[in-house]
Design an enzyme around this catalytic site. Structure first.
Site, short mmCIF file in Angstrom:
data_model
loop_
_atom_site.label_atom_id
_atom_site.label_comp_id
_atom_site.label_asym_id
_atom_site.label_seq_id
_atom_site.Cartn_x
_atom_site.Cartn_y
_atom_site.Cartn_z
N CYS A 276 0.73 -1.43 0.01
CA CYS A 276 -0.04 0.07 -0.15
C CYS A 276 0.81 1.20 -0.07
CB CYS A 276 -0.95 -0.06 1.12
SG CYS A 276 -0.34 -0.08 2.62
N HIS A 324 -2.67 1.34 6.78
CA HIS A 324 -2.94 1.20 5.57
C HIS A 324 -3.15 2.50 5.07
CE1 HIS A 324 -4.27 -0.72 2.07
NE2 HIS A 324 -5.15 -0.12 1.86
N HIS A 336 -5.71 1.84 -4.41
CA HIS A 336 -4.92 1.17 -3.38
C HIS A 336 -4.42 -0.10 -3.55
CE1 HIS A 336 -8.00 -0.87 -0.64
NE2 HIS A 336 -8.34 -1.06 -1.88
#
Length: 362
Positions: A276, A324, A336
């Site tokens: 990510c 994240h 993402h």
């Protein structure tokens, strides 16, 4: 003979029937129930079937495991960055040590040359030679030379002392940096082990499901994300989000969206795969701006903004541990890299628990 054959055939038939009966009973034995418990409707001898409630529990377990893996990935990535930094420092210090050693050798050669010059003058110091001179002109010239020689000797001694001190400092710093590097490497190994354990546990849970059950699990994932996105879009501040991307933000969004379809791999920074924060950091690097490598460092170090002021290119940080990150692309969506087993994709910006928003080019 016919009676004997008939008797033999009858016995053989009875044995065969007995064997078939015992085999059928063995095949009908109940299959041990995995965790979580499957529904009671599972047919004998076939893989267990899960109810929606069971699958929801599996989904939550898998989601938790991957989130923990994401946090461990951040720890690994941070340790990786620190390793690169410490390695670079050690290289610089090693060069400084080599340069210092060469400088000391040159200064010692210079001191030796002065000693040899004094020996050629009969072993007398310049002051004594000057006192024995009867020529006034030679005396004045010699006086100036003595002063210059004294200054040169003093400067030589100062340079030699300072260089030796610097060399000792460089050596100590190199030793300290090496110890830090080893400590970081230990952290890397622990983080890597934790990541692999979490991912394997999640993959094991999912592998116990039939294909139809995995399909239902994916649908439950989408349903949960849709519910969260709907709730987020209906919240007050989000309705006013309408910012336009900056030049850098537009370039970062263009890079990130061009990676859609590439697989998530933890620790990866492209070009073939990303995690990510690898995706977001490389996207902003493509926009000619260097940002921290990990989502936790991006949250800690980049300027924070209110969600209603959000614009494309901004980074949305998720979960309480900032484990994240996704890039806002406008229209209530992010791009993402979700987790292992998934590809870079577009998703609802509110599909996960938002911690906050940061702007790399503020």
């Amino acid at each position: 003979m016919n009676r004997r054959h008939c008797a033999t055939a009858a016995i053989t038939l009875v044995c065969a029937l007995a064997l078939l009966t015992s085999t059928g009973q063995a095949m009908a034995a109940p299959v041990p129930e995995p965790s979580p418990s499957p529904s009671a409707s599972a047919s004998a001898g076939s893989p267990p079937r899960y109810s929606n409630a069971d699958l929801e529990k599996v989904r939550e377990q898998i989601d938790t495991l991957y989130r923990k893996a994401g946090a461990a990935t951040d720890a690994y990535n941070l340790a990786e960055e620190q390793t690169k930094k410490q390695s670079g420092e050690i290289v610089k210090l090693a060069k400084a040590i080599v340069d210092g050693q060469a400088r000391i050798a040159a200064l010692k050669d210079q001191a030796g040359a002065q000693a040899r010059e004094q020996y050629r003058n009969g072993g007398l110091p310049p002051g004594a030679q000057l006192a024995l001179s009867n020529d006034p002109k030679l005396f004045l010239d010699g006086l100036n030379q003595v002063r210059q020689s004294q200054q040169a000797s003093k400067s030589l001694l100062t340079d030699l002392t300072q260089t030796q001190q610097d060399l000792e400092t460089y050596t100590q710093d190199a030793s300290t940096n090496w110890e830090k590097l080893e400590t970081i490497r230990v952290k890397q190994a622990k983080a890597k082990k934790k990541i692999n354990a979490q991912i394997k546990a999640a993959e094991k849970l999912e592998s116990q499901l039939e294909k139809k059950e995995r399909d239902r699990l994916r649908q439950l994932e989408r349903d949960a994300a849709d519910r969260a996105q709907t709730a987020w879009l209906s919240s007050g501040p989000v309705k006013d989000v309408s910012g336009e991307a900056s030049e850098g933000g537009a370039a970062a969004v263009a890079f990130a969206t061009a990676q859609i379809g590439k697989p998530y791999v933890w620790g990866a920074e492209g070009p073939g795969s990303y995690d990510c924060s690898g995706l977001t950091s490389q996207a902003w690097l493509a926009a000619k701006r260097t940002i921290p490598r990990t989502s936790q460092e991006q949250w800690r170090l980049l300027p924070r903004i209110d969600i209603q002021d959000m614009r494309p290119g901004d980074l949305i940080i998720y979960h309480a541990d900032a484990s994240h990150v996704g890039m806002y692309v406008g229209g209530g969506s992010i791009v993402h890299a979700p987790r292992p087993g998934r590809n870079v994709t577009l998703a609802g910006a509110g599909s996960m628990k938002i911690l906050g928003v940061v702007r790399p080019d503020k």
